[in-house]
Enzyme design. Structure first.
Site, PDB file in Angstrom:
ATOM      1  N   MET A  42       0.807  -0.744   0.214  1.00 42.38           N
ATOM      2  CA  MET A  42      -0.412  -0.005   0.315  1.00 42.38           C
ATOM      3  C   MET A  42       0.496   1.800  -0.331  1.00 42.38           C
ATOM      4  SD  MET A  42      -3.324  -0.372   2.426  1.00 42.38           S
ATOM      5  CE  MET A  42      -2.536  -0.247   4.001  1.00 42.38           C
ATOM      6  N   GLU A  54      12.142  -0.676   5.216  1.00 40.51           N
ATOM      7  CA  GLU A  54      12.372  -1.391   5.200  1.00 40.51           C
ATOM      8  C   GLU A  54      12.123  -2.992   4.795  1.00 40.51           C
ATOM      9  OE1 GLU A  54      15.815  -2.612   4.788  1.00 40.51           O
ATOM     10  OE2 GLU A  54      16.152  -0.423   3.810  1.00 40.51           O
ATOM     11  N   HIS A  69       9.291  -3.518   3.630  1.00 39.33           N
ATOM     12  CA  HIS A  69       8.988  -3.851   1.420  1.00 39.33           C
ATOM     13  C   HIS A  69      10.048  -3.644   1.074  1.00 39.33           C
ATOM     14  CE1 HIS A  69       5.808  -1.171   3.433  1.00 39.33           C
ATOM     15  NE2 HIS A  69       4.542  -1.993   3.148  1.00 39.33           N
ATOM     16  N   GLN A  91     -10.190  -2.574   2.188  1.00 39.35           N
ATOM     17  CA  GLN A  91      -9.813  -3.422   3.219  1.00 39.35           C
ATOM     18  C   GLN A  91      -9.743  -2.645   4.789  1.00 39.35           C
ATOM     19  OE1 GLN A  91      -5.647  -4.412   1.219  1.00 39.35           O
ATOM     20  NE2 GLN A  91      -4.366  -3.928   3.358  1.00 39.35           N
ATOM     21  N   GLY A 107       5.030  -9.909   3.698  1.00 43.30           N
ATOM     22  CA  GLY A 107       5.809 -10.264   5.219  1.00 43.30           C
ATOM     23  C   GLY A 107       4.806 -11.412   6.636  1.00 43.30           C
ATOM     24  N   GLN A 136      -2.711 -12.284   7.551  1.00 45.24           N
ATOM     25  CA  GLN A 136      -3.065 -11.873   5.703  1.00 45.24           C
ATOM     26  C   GLN A 136      -2.233 -13.160   5.122  1.00 45.24           C
ATOM     27  OE1 GLN A 136      -2.765  -7.785   4.593  1.00 45.24           O
ATOM     28  NE2 GLN A 136      -0.257  -8.543   3.993  1.00 45.24           N
ATOM     29  N   VAL A 167      10.929  -7.670   9.572  1.00 46.26           N
ATOM     30  CA  VAL A 167      12.012  -6.438   9.493  1.00 46.26           C
ATOM     31  C   VAL A 167      11.331  -5.441  11.364  1.00 46.26           C
ATOM     32  CG1 VAL A 167      13.435  -4.869   8.689  1.00 46.26           C
ATOM     33  CG2 VAL A 167      12.517  -6.682   7.065  1.00 46.26           C
ATOM     34  N   SER A 170       4.083   1.089   7.811  1.00 45.90           N
ATOM     35  CA  SER A 170       3.912   2.256   7.838  1.00 45.90           C
ATOM     36  C   SER A 170       3.277   2.962   8.499  1.00 45.90           C
ATOM     37  CB  SER A 170       3.192   2.082   6.589  1.00 45.90           C
ATOM     38  OG  SER A 170       3.699   1.473   5.815  1.00 45.90           O
TER      39      SER A 170
HETATM   40  P1  AMP Z   1       1.549  -3.041   3.917  1.00 43.19           P
HETATM   41  O1  AMP Z   1       2.021  -2.141   2.255  1.00 43.19           O
HETATM   42  O2  AMP Z   1       1.402  -2.721   5.288  1.00 43.19           O
HETATM   43  O3  AMP Z   1       0.025  -3.292   2.787  1.00 43.19           O
HETATM   44  O4  AMP Z   1       2.147  -4.204   3.035  1.00 43.19           O
HETATM   45  C1  AMP Z   1       2.788  -4.621   2.519  1.00 43.19           C
HETATM   46  C2  AMP Z   1       3.874  -5.820   2.494  1.00 43.19           C
HETATM   47  O5  AMP Z   1       4.734  -5.622   3.435  1.00 43.19           O
HETATM   48  C3  AMP Z   1       2.686  -7.047   3.381  1.00 43.19           C
HETATM   49  O6  AMP Z   1       2.893  -8.116   2.571  1.00 43.19           O
HETATM   50  C4  AMP Z   1       3.372  -6.429   4.313  1.00 43.19           C
HETATM   51  O7  AMP Z   1       3.480  -7.935   5.168  1.00 43.19           O
HETATM   52  C5  AMP Z   1       5.541  -6.409   4.442  1.00 43.19           C
HETATM   53  N1  AMP Z   1       5.808  -5.633   5.148  1.00 43.19           N
HETATM   54  C6  AMP Z   1       4.957  -4.680   6.010  1.00 43.19           C
HETATM   55  N2  AMP Z   1       5.929  -4.519   6.683  1.00 43.19           N
HETATM   56  C7  AMP Z   1       6.646  -5.603   7.015  1.00 43.19           C
HETATM   57  C8  AMP Z   1       7.852  -5.917   8.359  1.00 43.19           C
HETATM   58  N3  AMP Z   1       8.672  -5.121   9.155  1.00 43.19           N
HETATM   59  N4  AMP Z   1       8.779  -6.449   7.681  1.00 43.19           N
HETATM   60  C9  AMP Z   1       8.656  -7.535   6.494  1.00 43.19           C
HETATM   61  N5  AMP Z   1       7.568  -7.231   5.454  1.00 43.19           N
HETATM   62  C10 AMP Z   1       6.788  -6.598   6.124  1.00 43.19           C
END
Ligand code: AMP
Length: 283
Positions: free
Chosen positions: A29, A34, A36, A60, A146, A152, A175, A185
């Site tokens: 999104m 880091e 991502h 969502q 992640g 999810q 991470v 985020s």
């Molecule tokens: P989002 O933009 O928050 O929807 O996340 C996009 C992808 O990045 C999803 O697969 C998340 O699980 C992954 N993600 C978000 N934060 C982390 C993190 N700290 N470590 C690893 N993957 C992450």
């Protein structure tokens, strides 16, 4: 490459595949960090062509959630992607993903009944629907998610299995900041005091992991330790702390083999989630 339409994206993916490249997809999104970037690196290790999708998916966000204030940092995101060697960005607008009259949603039952499911009505339907749409729009070979969003990840795995989607789902480790806070985020919503306090979540989870590795097997005792640890750090609303089977996400009565400790906590105006593996000794 910057793609805005499904037609461009699909053609771009197919062109890369015709040239013999494995295509990896990283759905996000935006407001990239880091966490991502680690998914992009994992994708680059396996795939000659990596596509990152940036789409703040309205479907969502549950009613009253932070859709309007969700951070949007497109220019920075594109710079980060370029630095990570990403091949293409797919940045559709809402009308491209949800044309007028869109009437189909995807619902994954069971896995969404607990944890964040009841607290965020419609959230996982929104996730499952957009992920299915992205996989159809961009027929990639693999997609990277992640473990940070553990429920999810399991929902996506089940969706792909149940609908026979020809794509490999790769889960990547969470991470963390140096003090243990999982990158998100939404951490941008934390005030400096809340940010300092937020480290208590991972600290509590790591302590629980340690106690389990020493042989403690009673989920109730471990959960109560986690709750105490979080509330000792300052004001917080604990939405849930659970120890579940990593596949079914059902609560465990005893920790024998593999488990997952998962929690959701409000600190200030920020809702934080985190999870770690909970493996009994010798499992
Ligand atoms: P989002 O933009 O928050 O929807 O996340 C996009 C992808 O990045 C999803 O697969 C998340 O699980 C992954 N993600 C978000 N934060 C982390 C993190 N700290 N470590 C690893 N993957 C992450």
């Amino acid at each position: 490459m910057l793609w805005k339409t499904v037609a461009e994206a699909r053609e771009g993916v197919r062109t890369a595949q015709r040239a013999g490249q494995r295509v990896g997809l990283v759905p996000t999104m935006g407001a990239l960090h880091e966490g991502h970037a680690s998914l992009m690196r994992a994708a680059r290790r396996d795939c000659g062509f990596v596509v990152v999708t940036l789409f703040v998916n309205p479907a969502q966000f549950a009613p009253g959630e932070d859709f309007n204030r969700y951070p949007r940092t497109l220019e920075r995101d594109l710079d980060l992607m370029a630095a990570e060697g990403v091949s293409a960005a797919f940045v559709p607008d809402a009308a491209e993903m949800y044309p007028r009259g869109a009437a189909t949603t995807v619902h994954v039952s069971g896995l969404t009944d607990g944890l964040c499911g009841p607290l965020r009505p419609g959230h996982f339907d929104g996730v499952a629907t957009i992920v299915a749409k992205l996989f159809n729009a961009l027929p990639a070979d693999a997609a990277y998610f992640g473990e940070k969003d553990y429920q999810q990840l399991q929902v996506v795995r089940r969706l792909v299995r149940d609908l026979n989607m020809p794509i490999d789902i790769i889960g990547c480790p969470t991470v963390r900041e140096p003090d243990g806070l999982a990158l998100s985020s939404r951490n941008a919503y934390l005030s400096p005091t809340d940010r300092a306090q937020a480290a208590c979540l991972s600290a509590a989870l790591f302590e629980a992991q340690r106690r389990i590795s020493e042989g403690l097997r009673d989920p109730a005792a471990i959960i109560s330790g986690i709750r105490k640890c979080i509330l000792a750090a300052g004001p917080a609303v604990i939405q849930y702390v659970e120890i579940v089977d990593p596949q079914t996400l059902r609560p465990l009565n005893i920790i024998e083999g593999e488990g997952r400790i998962i929690l959701a906590v409000l600190i200030g105006t920020c809702r934080l989630i985190d999870n770690v593996a909970a493996t009994a000794p010798g499992a």
